[in-house]
Design an enzyme around this catalytic site. Structure first.
Site, PDB file in Angstrom:
ATOM      1  N   CYS A 182       1.548  -4.684   1.094  1.00 13.18           N
ATOM      2  CA  CYS A 182       2.255  -3.673   1.332  1.00 13.18           C
ATOM      3  C   CYS A 182       3.174  -3.488   2.343  1.00 13.18           C
ATOM      4  O   CYS A 182       4.385  -2.453   2.401  1.00 13.18           O
ATOM      5  CB  CYS A 182       1.646  -2.368   1.103  1.00 13.18           C
ATOM      6  SG  CYS A 182       0.178  -2.358  -0.274  1.00 13.18           S
ATOM      7  N   HIS A 186       3.154   5.757   6.309  1.00 13.61           N
ATOM      8  CA  HIS A 186       2.589   4.883   5.130  1.00 13.61           C
ATOM      9  C   HIS A 186       2.483   5.820   3.895  1.00 13.61           C
ATOM     10  O   HIS A 186       2.700   5.757   2.874  1.00 13.61           O
ATOM     11  CB  HIS A 186       1.593   3.986   5.702  1.00 13.61           C
ATOM     12  CG  HIS A 186       1.142   3.140   4.485  1.00 13.61           C
ATOM     13  ND1 HIS A 186       2.052   2.063   3.778  1.00 13.61           N
ATOM     14  CD2 HIS A 186      -0.184   2.816   3.773  1.00 13.61           C
ATOM     15  CE1 HIS A 186       1.358   1.535   2.951  1.00 13.61           C
ATOM     16  NE2 HIS A 186       0.120   1.800   3.062  1.00 13.61           N
ATOM     17  N   HIS A 226       4.470   4.221  -4.706  1.00 10.99           N
ATOM     18  CA  HIS A 226       4.224   3.323  -3.887  1.00 10.99           C
ATOM     19  C   HIS A 226       4.882   2.089  -4.409  1.00 10.99           C
ATOM     20  O   HIS A 226       4.336   1.234  -5.236  1.00 10.99           O
ATOM     21  CB  HIS A 226       2.731   3.087  -3.746  1.00 10.99           C
ATOM     22  CG  HIS A 226       2.340   2.134  -2.545  1.00 10.99           C
ATOM     23  ND1 HIS A 226       3.137   1.406  -1.939  1.00 10.99           N
ATOM     24  CD2 HIS A 226       1.131   1.836  -1.801  1.00 10.99           C
ATOM     25  CE1 HIS A 226       2.502   0.605  -0.797  1.00 10.99           C
ATOM     26  NE2 HIS A 226       1.184   0.847  -1.075  1.00 10.99           N
TER      27      HIS A 226
END
Length: 450
Positions: A210, A345, A384
């Site tokens: 990620c 994040h 995301h």
């Protein structure tokens, strides 16, 4: 003040040479001064700020430019929606058994292959992620006003964050060909852009899960500072093309059952998958100013690390996050007080959110007062984006810096009780918030991607 001539000086005058004599000691000192100057110049080049001179993006909700992105963010829109029926492809029955809400792009299969000199046969075997990267990279270079012939005379580096390979599921077994090989490997995501646009610098595909696209930005910055290239392109892409990856992620219990990413909220129960592509074009700030480039924002420093051994494979390491923030500050030559906004994040998980805020409090908290620190996460708006999540956060930060405002955190009703921000100066904006820095206090923005 007068001094007596040295023996060497006296001897020189007697010979009538008419020049200043140099002793071995003075020659050594001159050499040391010269080397120190060269070292300082080299250090300056390696730690100097970078300019974001071009931006390209494709994000959920039909977002295709920086202004549209800011409008959606500042208004607090939730751009997560059910997957469009035409996007299910040959997997409709499987998709109906999985979470259907996500941050989806409207269309990902259309592609003007002829514009890029790609044959129809090759284009059919080309991962739509690679196609999207080509298009958005081109748009970012247009935004920078860089014509292809301009780049042909420069060392242009390319760093692409990419992880998924869903398109492989579209090809029946035994029917692959050479185009399928070059159309789906991660390395070709970078190599194809470099080939198509004639780029002669490093071309690197990056997979750090990620954090892939923000790691790509870091590597691009390092290459510029080490004078490995004159221009650097950093990108990230993620498309959800097959139900297989969603099914496997669901088995980790990290997906939100209701399809809402409720970062920092007491109801946080997982993230929502999203799609998109972002590209930034970077130059050394000094050269961007020299060349009259438009500068969207300035990157002053960055850092990368790893969790190491933590309590579990998916459990964040708070100490590693603290160290990383401090390392980024050191690289930028900034103090915690300089950071007035932070793009976190912020996946919206019950475990990850409190740990991330704990690290932020330790590294950036205002225990002694000062300008507020406003924290947000774009994942609450678009989901995301996995390999592209970092670049989506970076571009959100660019928009925020340009507008001198911080957008709201969507879906935040009640702060997670495990998050303690008392007397820290930390805020979570509930609406668009003006952002003013005074005397360098709180006028910079940080971005995290884990």
């Amino acid at each position: 003040m007068t001094t007596q001539p040295t023996h060497e000086e006296s001897a020189d005058r007697k010979t009538g040479a008419g020049r200043s004599a140099t002793t071995p000691l003075s020659r050594a000192m001159d050499t040391i001064k010269k080397l120190r100057g060269e070292l300082e110049e080299a250090r300056s080049g390696q730690s100097g700020p970078l300019a974001v001179v071009g931006v390209g993006l494709r994000l959920p909700g039909g977002i295709v430019d920086l202004d549209g992105y800011w409008d959606a963010l500042s208004e607090g829109r939730d751009l997560v929606a059910p997957m469009p029926e035409h996007r299910k492809g040959p997997f409709a029955a499987e998709w109906d058994t999985l979470p259907r809400r996500g941050g989806y792009l409207d269309e990902v299969l259309e592609f003007d292959a002829g514009f890029f000199g790609i044959s129809p046969r090759e284009a059919r075997s080309l991962d739509p992620q690679h196609r999207l990267l080509l298009e958005v990279a081109w748009e970012a270079l247009e935004d920078a006003a860089f014509a292809p012939e301009y780049l042909s005379g420069l060392r242009t580096g390319l760093y692409v964050g990419v992880t998924g390979q869903d398109y492989r599921d579209w090809q029946p077994a035994g029917q692959e060909d050479a185009y399928w090989l070059t159309g789906n490997g991660h390395c070709f995501a970078a190599g194809r852009i470099a080939y198509t646009m004639g780029l002669m610098g490093p071309a690197v595909a990056v997979d750090t899960a990620c954090s892939s696209s923000l790691t790509a930005v870091h590597l691009a910055g390092q290459a510029l500072r080490r004078d490995e290239c004159d221009v650097a392109i950093a990108a990230g892409v993620n498309l959800i093309l097959s139900p297989r990856s969603t099914r496997l992620i669901q088995q980790t219990n990290s997906l939100s059952p209701d399809g809402l990413c409720k970062t920092f909220d007491a109801r946080a129960n997982g993230f929502t998958r999203g799609e998109g592509c972002g590209v930034v074009v970077l130059k050394r700030l000094s050269e961007a100013l020299r060349d009259g480039d438009r500068v969207h924002a300035v990157i002053r420093g960055s850092a990368v690390n790893q969790d190491g051994r933590s309590s579990g494979f998916t459990a964040p390491n708070v100490r590693a996050q603290i160290n990383l923030i401090k390392a980024a500050l050191d690289d930028a030559g900034l103090t915690p007080a300089a950071i007035g906004a932070l793009e976190a994040h912020g996946t919206g998980t019950a475990l990850g959110d409190p740990i991330e805020v704990e690290a932020i409090v330790e590294a950036l908290g205002r225990r002694d007062g000062g300008a507020p620190l406003r924290i947000g996460s774009v994942k609450t708006s678009i989901g995301h984006l996995e390999a592209a999540s970092g670049i989506a956060g970076l571009i959100r930060g660019v928009a925020s810096v340009k507008r001198r405002a911080v957008p709201p955190v969507v879906h935040l009703d009640t702060l997670n009780p495990r998050i303690d921000i008392a007397d820290t100066g930390i805020e979570f904006p509930r609406g668009e918030t003006p952002w003013t820095g005074e005397d360098g206090a709180g006028d910079c923005l940080g971005i995290s991607s884990f």
